[in-house]
Design an enzyme around this catalytic site. Structure first.
Site, PDB file in Angstrom:
ATOM      1  CG  HIS A   1     -33.005 -12.475 -13.448  1.00  0.00           C
ATOM      2  ND1 HIS A   1     -33.615 -12.263 -12.025  1.00  0.00           N
ATOM      3  CD2 HIS A   1     -32.643 -11.318 -13.643  1.00  0.00           C
ATOM      4  CE1 HIS A   1     -33.226 -11.277 -11.618  1.00  0.00           C
ATOM      5  NE2 HIS A   1     -32.892 -10.655 -12.639  1.00  0.00           N
TER       6      HIS A   1
ATOM      7  CD  GLU B   1     -45.208 -21.689  -6.393  1.00  0.00           C
ATOM      8  OE1 GLU B   1     -45.025 -21.050  -7.330  1.00  0.00           O
ATOM      9  OE2 GLU B   1     -44.648 -21.482  -5.421  1.00  0.00           O
TER      10      GLU B   1
ATOM     11  CG  ASP C   1     -42.984 -22.551 -10.328  1.00  0.00           C
ATOM     12  OD1 ASP C   1     -41.951 -22.967 -11.036  1.00  0.00           O
ATOM     13  OD2 ASP C   1     -42.640 -21.790  -9.384  1.00  0.00           O
TER      14      ASP C   1
ATOM     15  CB  CYS D   1     -49.647 -13.877  -8.108  1.00  0.00           C
ATOM     16  SG  CYS D   1     -48.768 -15.399  -7.024  1.00  0.00           S
TER      17      CYS D   1
HETATM   18  C1  PEP Z   1     -45.606 -18.543 -10.134  1.00  0.00           C
HETATM   19  O1  PEP Z   1     -44.862 -19.701 -10.050  1.00  0.00           O
HETATM   20  O2  PEP Z   1     -46.442 -18.502 -10.788  1.00  0.00           O
HETATM   21  C2  PEP Z   1     -45.183 -17.498  -9.328  1.00  0.00           C
HETATM   22  C3  PEP Z   1     -45.924 -16.371  -9.427  1.00  0.00           C
HETATM   23  O3  PEP Z   1     -44.019 -17.392  -8.757  1.00  0.00           O
HETATM   24  P1  PEP Z   1     -42.379 -17.461  -9.452  1.00  0.00           P
HETATM   25  O4  PEP Z   1     -42.732 -16.784 -10.906  1.00  0.00           O
HETATM   26  O5  PEP Z   1     -41.838 -16.317  -8.394  1.00  0.00           O
HETATM   27  O6  PEP Z   1     -42.029 -18.892  -9.229  1.00  0.00           O
HETATM   28 MG    MG Z   2     -43.354 -19.835  -8.540  1.00  0.00          MG
END
Ligand code: PEP
Ligand code: MG
Length: 587
Positions: free
Chosen positions: A198, A440, A464, A511
């Protein structure tokens, strides 16, 4: 004495780009003191009075912080403090504390024991959302206790900073980070956390250079030490030698003019020299970041993490409240798209305030779509709000953490039901609103062909996907050395996903943080990715990279990357290409 010590270089995880040099202010790991004392009958009223005054003072502080955060960062961050205020206004809890004081205990002890019990009860209920409430109670407990005992808290000090500083801490909670007088914080560095923890996400959205996961920086640095934070390389230099200081001064000047220069490509597409175009969009955590998306020249939003709408508040957000938020984002970026990801609570997401989550394996636990399907009431409300917003802009829906086909089919069924309801009510929405999934989990990659039949796009969640593939916790600095985006297994899974998407006739983006890393972005380009969604702040650099390379080179290096087993060689091969014309990109 600062300056008399030898220079020390610590390596951590580059969490937010940029360079800063300044004096440190250190917040080591510490908890508030809870004095214990049995009191006489005659002292009861005095203690109750002390408690009332401490609560009133805490509310005053919260009100002040709330206003400040609302004006500087926006309402969604400020709501954390409304929730805290409401906890202090709960008369039943106050009566419990009062009766404990009447049983003969001092105010600090009585207050702490009642609040601790509430925290524990909520935590043990095990619900991600409820656990977040427990975090709020803990924050409030610490605030009141520090007022009672006359000690200042980290967040108080951070909101009161008078001079420019580098913040060094064991960890920073979301509330700490939100309250920082950000114009005074040159950079921060923490002992714990990973690139996707975070603190790191907040740092990037605040555009403050940061290094996390340094393990012991808070015990190595003292208040007033000279420190350099290198958010590009993930380094912290304590007591830098004069030559190092000079080097960093030059480098940060060059970096600043380089990043300013990148904005000249704001309105140009992400197209390679030999004419291959990709879509380059941005990730946001709050609707207030939409200005930054536009300013940095991203083509819409490739990932809107909606968790912040749910956390740090009393009660759930209503459909109308969410609709207003989603609508404002969709309107701001249209005709470009916004991909709204349904809530992905769980894992480490926004739960960094808890040091010992009760789920044995929270990343493998009740998160993402699992939570949504178990709490369909909450899920439906969000889907209704998103669909309504689709009437005013280019809105797409994305489900997180899909690991099996049944989950996707069930989520789509809920979506269809919600569409039927809206139709029956005569509410407008885009009936053709695109639906996609985050890819993911390794299982989603393996069955990607099946999943592709039910969606219009894939967005690879590399944050992830890496942790699940390599069995390395993304938020744990101790295994960060294993968390390698260029590991051949990760690259092969990504390539497999891209190929399946192409064969299935759907588009595919990425992403995760790999999109914000120029080397990884280059390899992804070469693998044929259709879209990259990065932090708004780094979008200009990624665009510059794409515009300065040949697609044919990227393809060649990607092919090499898929054959070799050595991430270092892959990095080197990519560097040779992307650094050719713009050596600054190698930062
Ligand atoms: C990811 O897991 O790459 C992702 C973009 O989602 P988050 O970072 O919110 O888990
Ligand atoms: Mg994720």
């Amino acid at each position: 004495m600062p300056g008399d010590r030898d220079e020390v270089v610590l390596s951590g995880i580059a969490a937010s780009p940029g360079l800063a040099m300044g004096k440190a202010i250190v917040f080591a790991k510490r908890d508030v003191r809870v004095p214990f004392r049995r009191i006489q009958a005659g002292e009861v009223e005095v203690e109750i009075d002390r408690l009332k005054r401490a609560i009133a003072e805490s509310k005053r502080q919260l009100g002040e912080i709330r206003d400040k955060v609302a004006s500087e960062m926006g309402e969604s961050y400020a709501r954390i403090f409304d929730a805290h205020m409401m906890i202090l206004e709960d008369s039943r809890t106050f009566q419990e504390v009062e009766s404990k004081i009447r049983d003969g205990y001092n105010a600090e002890f009585a207050f702490n024991s009642v609040f601790l019990r509430h925290e524990k009860d909520l935590w043990e209920k095990g619900d991600v959302y409820i656990r977040d409430r427990a975090g709020d109670i803990r924050d409030v407990r610490k605030r009141v206790l520090s007022v009672l005992s006359g000690t200042r808290r980290v967040s108080q000090e951070l909101s009161d900073l008078q001079t420019d500083v580098i913040v060094i801490a064991h960890d920073l909670s979301p509330a700490d980070t939100a309250q920082m007088r950000k114009e005074k914080v040159l950079a921060f560095a923490t002992d714990i956390g990973g690139r996707t923890s975070h603190t790191a996400i907040m740092a990037r959205s605040l555009e403050i250079p940061a290094v996390v996961g340094l393990q012991n920086v808070s015990s190595r640095v003292s208040d007033g030490d000279s420190v350099i934070v290198d958010g590009n390389r993930g380094k912290v230099i304590i007591s830098p030698a004069p030559e190092t200081q000079e080097r960093y001064r030059l480098e940060s000047r060059r970096y600043a003019s380089f990043t300013r220069g990148l904005l000249k490509f704001r309105d140009l597409p992400a197209v390679t020299i030999d004419g291959h175009t990709i879509m380059l969009s941005a990730n946001i955590e709050s609707h207030e970041e939409v200005g930054s998306v536009i300013e940095h020249g991203a083509q819409g939003i490739g990932l809107y993490r909606t968790e912040f709408i749910y956390i740090g508040r009393e009660g759930l957000p209503t459909e109308d409240e969410q609709y207003e938020i989603y609508k404002s984002v969709a309107e701001a970026v249209k005709p470009e798209p916004v991909i709204i990801r349904t809530m992905d609570l769980g894992g480490d997401k926004f739960l960094s305030a808890f040091e010992s989550p009760k789920e044995m394996n929270p990343y493998l636990g009740w998160r993402g779509i699992r939570f949504c399907l178990a709490r369909k009431d909450i899920f439906q409300t969000q889907l209704r709000a998103i669909l309504r917003a689709s009437a005013v802009g280019n809105v797409k829906i994305m489900y997180p953490m899909i690991s099996g086909l049944d989950e996707l089919i069930e989520a789509n069924k809920v979506l269809d039901e919600v569409k039927d309801q809206l139709k029956a009510e005569g509410v407008e929405f885009d009936a053709d609103c695109e639906v996609g999934i985050m890819v993911e989990t390794p299982s989603a990659v393996v069955i990607a062909d099946e999943l592709a039949r039910h969606v219009r796009f894939f967005s690879i969640g590399s944050n992830d996907l890496i942790q699940y593939t390599l069995a390395a916790d993304r938020g744990n600095e101790k295994v960060a050395y294993l968390y390698e985006p260029l590991h051949p297994s990760v690259l092969r899974l990504i390539k497999q996903t891209i190929d399946v998407a192409k064969r299935s006739g759907i588009w595919v983006g990425l992403c995760g943080e790999m999109s914000s890393d120029l080397v990884c972005a280059f390899i992804l380009l070469g693998m044929g990715i259709d879209e990259l969604s990065a932090s708004p702040y780094v979008v200009p650099a990624v665009k510059e990279m794409v515009r300065s390379v040949y697609f044919s080179d990227a393809k060649r290096v990607a092919e090499f990357a898929l054959k070799t087993t050595d991430p270092a060689k892959v990095r080197q091969a990519a560097m040779e290409n992307i650094g050719k014309e713009f050596p600054e990109l190698l930062l």
